[in-house]
Design an enzyme around this catalytic site. Sequence first.
Site, PDB file in Angstrom:
ATOM      1  N   ARG A 252       0.723  -1.001  -0.157  1.00 52.13           N
ATOM      2  CA  ARG A 252       0.042  -0.018  -0.012  1.00 52.13           C
ATOM      3  C   ARG A 252       0.864   1.339  -0.020  1.00 52.13           C
ATOM      4  NH1 ARG A 252      -4.985  -1.243   4.068  1.00 52.13           N
ATOM      5  NH2 ARG A 252      -6.719  -1.979   2.500  1.00 52.13           N
TER       6      ARG A 252
ATOM      7  N   LYS B 268     -15.307 -16.486   5.824  1.00 50.74           N
ATOM      8  CA  LYS B 268     -16.757 -16.353   6.186  1.00 50.74           C
ATOM      9  C   LYS B 268     -17.485 -16.002   5.135  1.00 50.74           C
ATOM     10  CE  LYS B 268     -16.542 -14.611  10.798  1.00 50.74           C
ATOM     11  NZ  LYS B 268     -16.865 -13.350  11.639  1.00 50.74           N
TER      12      LYS B 268
ATOM     13  N   GLY C 121      -6.458  -8.415   1.373  1.00 46.84           N
ATOM     14  CA  GLY C 121      -5.177  -8.781   1.978  1.00 46.84           C
ATOM     15  C   GLY C 121      -4.646 -10.141   1.966  1.00 46.84           C
TER      16      GLY C 121
ATOM     17  N   GLY D  49     -11.864  -4.209   2.083  1.00 49.32           N
ATOM     18  CA  GLY D  49     -13.479  -4.045   2.288  1.00 49.32           C
ATOM     19  C   GLY D  49     -14.030  -3.124   1.103  1.00 49.32           C
TER      20      GLY D  49
HETATM   21  C1  3PG Z   1      -8.441  -1.680   5.351  1.00 45.25           C
HETATM   22  O1  3PG Z   1      -7.364  -2.189   5.615  1.00 45.25           O
HETATM   23  O2  3PG Z   1      -9.518  -2.590   5.158  1.00 45.25           O
HETATM   24  C2  3PG Z   1      -8.922  -0.283   5.346  1.00 45.25           C
HETATM   25  O3  3PG Z   1      -7.470   0.265   5.550  1.00 45.25           O
HETATM   26  C3  3PG Z   1      -9.903  -0.038   5.910  1.00 45.25           C
HETATM   27  O4  3PG Z   1      -9.492   0.068   7.449  1.00 45.25           O
HETATM   28  P1  3PG Z   1     -10.698  -0.274   8.487  1.00 45.25           P
HETATM   29  O5  3PG Z   1     -11.598  -1.560   8.106  1.00 45.25           O
HETATM   30  O6  3PG Z   1     -10.012  -0.456   9.983  1.00 45.25           O
HETATM   31  O7  3PG Z   1     -11.708   0.884   8.396  1.00 45.25           O
HETATM   32 MG    MG Z   2     -10.839  -3.922   6.856  1.00 42.47          MG
END
Ligand code: 3PG
Ligand code: MG
Length: 396
Positions: free
Chosen positions: A38, A195, A347, A370
């Site tokens: 990132r 999940k 990820g 997300g």
């Molecule tokens: C992530 O890694 O999904 C984003 O940086 C958002 O982070 P968060 O889910 O803690 O808002």
């Molecule tokens: Mg997240």
Amino acid sequence: MKPAVVRMSELALRGKRVLIREDLNVPVKDGRVTSDARIRAALPTLRMAAEQQAAVIVMSHLGRPKEGVFDPAASLAPVAAALSRLLGRNVPLVRDWLSGVDVAPGEIVLAENVRFEVGEKADDPELARRMAALCDVFVMDAFGTAHRAQASTSGVARFAKVACAGPLLVAELEALGAALEAPRRPVAAIIGGAKVSTKIEVLRALAARVDELILGGGIANTVIAASGAEVGRSLVERDMVGFAKRLLGGEFGSAAIPLPTDVVVAEGLDADAKGRVTDLAGVGANDMILDIGPETAAAYSARLGAAGTIVWNGPVGVFEHAEFAAGTKTISEAVAASGAFSIAGGGDTLAAIEQFGVSEKISYISTGGGAFLEFLEGKRLPAVAVLEERAAAKGA
Ligand code: 3PG
Ligand code: MG
């Protein structure tokens, strides 16, 4: 797709104070960044602004610390170190930045974790105004956090004199838009991971949009259970079996959903666990399904080979364990070998792609987890919506 936003690349930044929101939320272990993907994705934006002699302030969150208290474990210090190394210049970390930051044209400073500030999560207008007051131009470049309506992603864009989209955000929106709006067919989506419950919306949306929905991980187990087959002690979300039946029954769309014909099972998942390949009928009451089998992996690969577009989120097995990595490895190689326009995000998916050395052969690797899923669900990302509203108001 051309997002209807003002772009950073259209603006003259020379001598301006430019506040850039990046998603530098990276894994950190023992004070060191363990995957800098990132951070590397943000570098072109930062370089472009600094080269134009803007005075650059970078904001990001890291983790989910409690607001109102400084927690050294969530400090951006390791990120500042990584940024400095990658940019080949010192990027100072500023702990108290909200009241004003000393930064000269051509310089880049990093503001400490925005999630230490009270009101960040709730998108408090007062906090957003203070952020906006730091700059002449606000640049939203954090695609990975664009699904969060928070002060540093959304509120600040309402109040800044000028608010625009950075090159990384624009590239993400264009790549994902291309895969969804007028894709080369057939479109195959691979959705894996543990999940079902977090992926219901995306499965529902994709069933109506794609031609093939290839499932792995806990999601596949739940779908196998819904088909009536034995899954033993596999990770299954029992309360999702009803949803899985509707998905298989074509209630949400006409995507083909191939089921695994063979799987890799074991009775445990400890370090010395040994996998056993079996057809579905051979799954015993004590078995856990931990990967797709070779026949299934070959069948899925053939489908991926014929695809015009591939969207991938989630591994198809427990690839962190060598005994259960073959399925995800075969799938990553099939995506890499395919002539399809391929997009991967999330990820675990990126970790798998790195592990199997296919990064160079994926058409586009998203920095979103997300946010990537919400985009696939067809949701409007709130931080992008604000930029569109600002652009529309300017044009009106
Ligand atoms: C992530 O890694 O999904 C984003 O940086 C958002 O982070 P968060 O889910 O803690 O808002
Ligand atoms: Mg997240």
